[in-house]
Write a protein that holds these residues in place. Structure first.
Motif: not given
Length: 185
Positions: A89-92, A134-143, A158-160, A178-184
């Motif tokens: 991943i890239e963290v921004i 969480l309801q909006t979570t689409v991925k769980k990331i272990i880091m 992966n480009g998203r 880390v739980q992540v949701s779509e970022d628009n």
């Protein structure tokens, strides 16, 4: 007598922090699911191992990398659970840019690139049975926790782009989930 003495022909070298140790690397459980066979490993080492919770280890035989997510010590061996690195991943972080006390834009600043992680895509059944999602979570990331990360940071995988919605510091020792949701944005 140490239990690993029965398996000396099956021990393989693992590298971590520039060091090498011999370990027995086994498949986790009896499941025939491809994800379980590929991603989950049980690693058995001597009691004097220097491998710690949260360690990033590399199998010299295959070049695969694993995060140690759990560790249990017994009288004659140390058993660890490893998760295969299946993404980078890239963290921004976003910084506010002001002009004469007026917010004019948010500038994306890259904190880290090529951070090795183990990620899982969240399904509807996982949301039903895991109360911590969480309801909006689409991925769980272990880091690993050595990268600065906080809520509303962006993760590129992966480009998203994904938005950090939760950082759990308690589930694993020396690791973050880390739980992540779509970022628009």
């Amino acid at each position: 007598m140490n239990v690993l003495q029965f398996y000396t022909d099956r021990l393989e070298p693992l590298t971590f922090r520039g060091k090498t140790e011999k370990a027995l690397v086994l498949r986790r459980g009896k499941s025939m699911a491809p994800k379980t066979i590929a991603d989950g490993k049980v690693i058995v080492t001597d009691t004097d191992t220097e491998i710690t919770d949260g360690e990033l280890v590399t199998r010299e035989v295959s070049g695969e990398k694993f995060l140690i997510i759990a560790k249990q010590r017994s009288a004659d061996a140390v058993q660890m659970q490893g998760r295969r690195i299946n993404g980078y991943i890239e963290v921004i972080r976003f910084e506010d840019v002001y002009e004469d006390y007026e917010l004019v834009e948010q500038k994306a600043v890259t904190i880290a690139e090529n951070v090795p992680v183990n990620f899982t895509d969240i399904s509807a059944s996982m949301k039903q049975y895991d109360a911590g999602l969480l309801q909006t979570t689409v991925k769980k990331i272990i880091m690993r926790p050595d990268i600065e990360i906080d809520l509303l940071y962006r993760i590129r995988l992966n480009g998203r782009n994904y938005n950090v919605v939760n950082v759990d510091t308690a589930k694993y020792v020396n690791l973050l989930e880390v739980q992540v949701s779509e970022d628009n944005r």
